[in-house]
Design a protein around this motif. Structure first.
Motif, PDB file in Angstrom:
ATOM      1  N   THR A  58       0.938  -1.288  -0.321  1.00  0.00           N
ATOM      2  CA  THR A  58      -0.053   0.024   0.162  1.00  0.00           C
ATOM      3  C   THR A  58       0.939   1.593  -0.525  1.00  0.00           C
ATOM      4  O   THR A  58       1.768   1.270   0.727  1.00  0.00           O
ATOM      5  N   PRO A  59       0.562   2.594  -0.599  1.00  0.00           N
ATOM      6  CA  PRO A  59       1.270   3.443  -1.083  1.00  0.00           C
ATOM      7  C   PRO A  59       1.786   4.406   0.848  1.00  0.00           C
ATOM      8  O   PRO A  59       0.789   3.933   1.963  1.00  0.00           O
ATOM      9  N   THR A  60       1.925   5.010   0.909  1.00  0.00           N
ATOM     10  CA  THR A  60       2.468   5.335   2.082  1.00  0.00           C
ATOM     11  C   THR A  60       1.565   6.632   2.378  1.00  0.00           C
ATOM     12  O   THR A  60       0.984   7.192   1.396  1.00  0.00           O
ATOM     13  N   THR A  61       0.801   7.643   3.518  1.00  0.00           N
ATOM     14  CA  THR A  61       0.766   8.140   3.123  1.00  0.00           C
ATOM     15  C   THR A  61       1.113   9.597   4.552  1.00  0.00           C
ATOM     16  O   THR A  61       2.014   9.113   5.346  1.00  0.00           O
ATOM     17  N   GLU A  62       0.219  11.104   4.891  1.00  0.00           N
ATOM     18  CA  GLU A  62       0.608  11.173   5.955  1.00  0.00           C
ATOM     19  C   GLU A  62       0.586  10.816   7.487  1.00  0.00           C
ATOM     20  O   GLU A  62       1.697  10.764   8.149  1.00  0.00           O
ATOM     21  N   SER A  63      -0.214  10.381   7.531  1.00  0.00           N
ATOM     22  CA  SER A  63      -0.153   9.409   8.811  1.00  0.00           C
ATOM     23  C   SER A  63       0.120   7.773   8.988  1.00  0.00           C
ATOM     24  O   SER A  63       0.226   7.539   9.762  1.00  0.00           O
ATOM     25  N   GLU A  64       0.715   7.436   7.737  1.00  0.00           N
ATOM     26  CA  GLU A  64       0.892   5.889   7.423  1.00  0.00           C
ATOM     27  C   GLU A  64       2.095   5.885   6.862  1.00  0.00           C
ATOM     28  O   GLU A  64       2.088   6.097   5.594  1.00  0.00           O
ATOM     29  N   ASP A  65       2.910   5.796   7.560  1.00  0.00           N
ATOM     30  CA  ASP A  65       5.071   6.578   7.340  1.00  0.00           C
ATOM     31  C   ASP A  65       4.986   4.267   7.093  1.00  0.00           C
ATOM     32  O   ASP A  65       6.473   4.678   5.816  1.00  0.00           O
ATOM     33  N   GLY A  67       4.432   1.162   4.573  1.00  0.00           N
ATOM     34  CA  GLY A  67       2.460   0.929   3.659  1.00  0.00           C
ATOM     35  C   GLY A  67       2.947  -0.889   4.352  1.00  0.00           C
ATOM     36  O   GLY A  67       3.997  -1.384   4.895  1.00  0.00           O
ATOM     37  N   ALA A 141       6.217   6.348  -2.126  1.00  0.00           N
ATOM     38  CA  ALA A 141       5.497   7.638  -1.293  1.00  0.00           C
ATOM     39  C   ALA A 141       4.652   9.085  -2.096  1.00  0.00           C
ATOM     40  O   ALA A 141       4.114   9.470  -1.829  1.00  0.00           O
ATOM     41  N   GLU A 142       5.256   9.330  -3.235  1.00  0.00           N
ATOM     42  CA  GLU A 142       4.816   9.984  -4.836  1.00  0.00           C
ATOM     43  C   GLU A 142       5.033   9.496  -5.493  1.00  0.00           C
ATOM     44  O   GLU A 142       6.604   8.842  -6.208  1.00  0.00           O
TER      45      GLU A 142
END
Length: 171
Positions: A58-65, A67, A141-142
């Motif tokens: 899964t991609p990382t997000t601001e709240s999930e560092d 995956g 991440a992006e």
């Protein structure tokens, strides 16, 4: 007195018979409520493929560092690396890192084309993944496309590690 109890018992039976779910001879059918559509067990990018096994992260997000990662066996024959997929599993999930489970269904999620780019997002990511060390599990991440420089900027994040920016020429 006995006749009164017999009459009351008969009245109760008649009353209960009138409460049945459908009158005799009717076209009434019981229907089950529709279950909500089953959600995929995991949705993410295929970061690696070994035969019919794919590593979905899964991609990382601001709240999930970090995956979530899962090795999915028994994936349909396809070239999956770089694609974004939904995965439904068949059977128990081995809780390790990465998790492990056999596939029931793997479905590619269509991504929109990026204006001005010749490569698709999945092709650019697959190219970027060739620079990743074999023993590293990374998450996206992006992913950005720079039309002025005609290149993709892909930021990959090692789980509990640093980010790495990979530039991919759009050719």
């Amino acid at each position: 007195m006995r006749n009164i109890w017999t009459m009351m018992g008969a009245a109760c039976l008649i009353l209960l018979a009138g409460c049945s779910s459908a009158p005799a001879g009717s076209d009434y059918e019981e229907t089950e409520a529709e279950a909500p559509p089953e959600q995929a067990e995991i949705s993410g990018y295929v970061m690696e493929q070994e035969g019919s096994s794919i590593l979905v992260v899964t991609p990382t997000t601001e709240s999930e560092d970090k995956g979530r990662a899962m090795w999915v066996s028994e994936a349909p024959d396809n070239e999956w690396t770089g694609k974004y997929v939904d995965v439904w599993t068949d059977g128990p999930i081995k809780e390790s890192f990465p998790e492990q489970a056999p596939a029931d269904k793997v479905s590619e999620v269509e991504m929109s084309e990026v204006e001005g780019a010749r490569l698709t997002t999945s092709e650019a990511l697959a190219s970027a993944l060739t620079d990743v060390e074999d023993d590293k599990i990374v998450a996206v991440a992006e992913i950005l496309f720079d039309e002025d420089d005609d290149q993709w900027q892909i930021v990959l994040k090692e789980n509990e590690g640093p980010e790495k920016e990979v530039l991919v020429e759009d050719e």
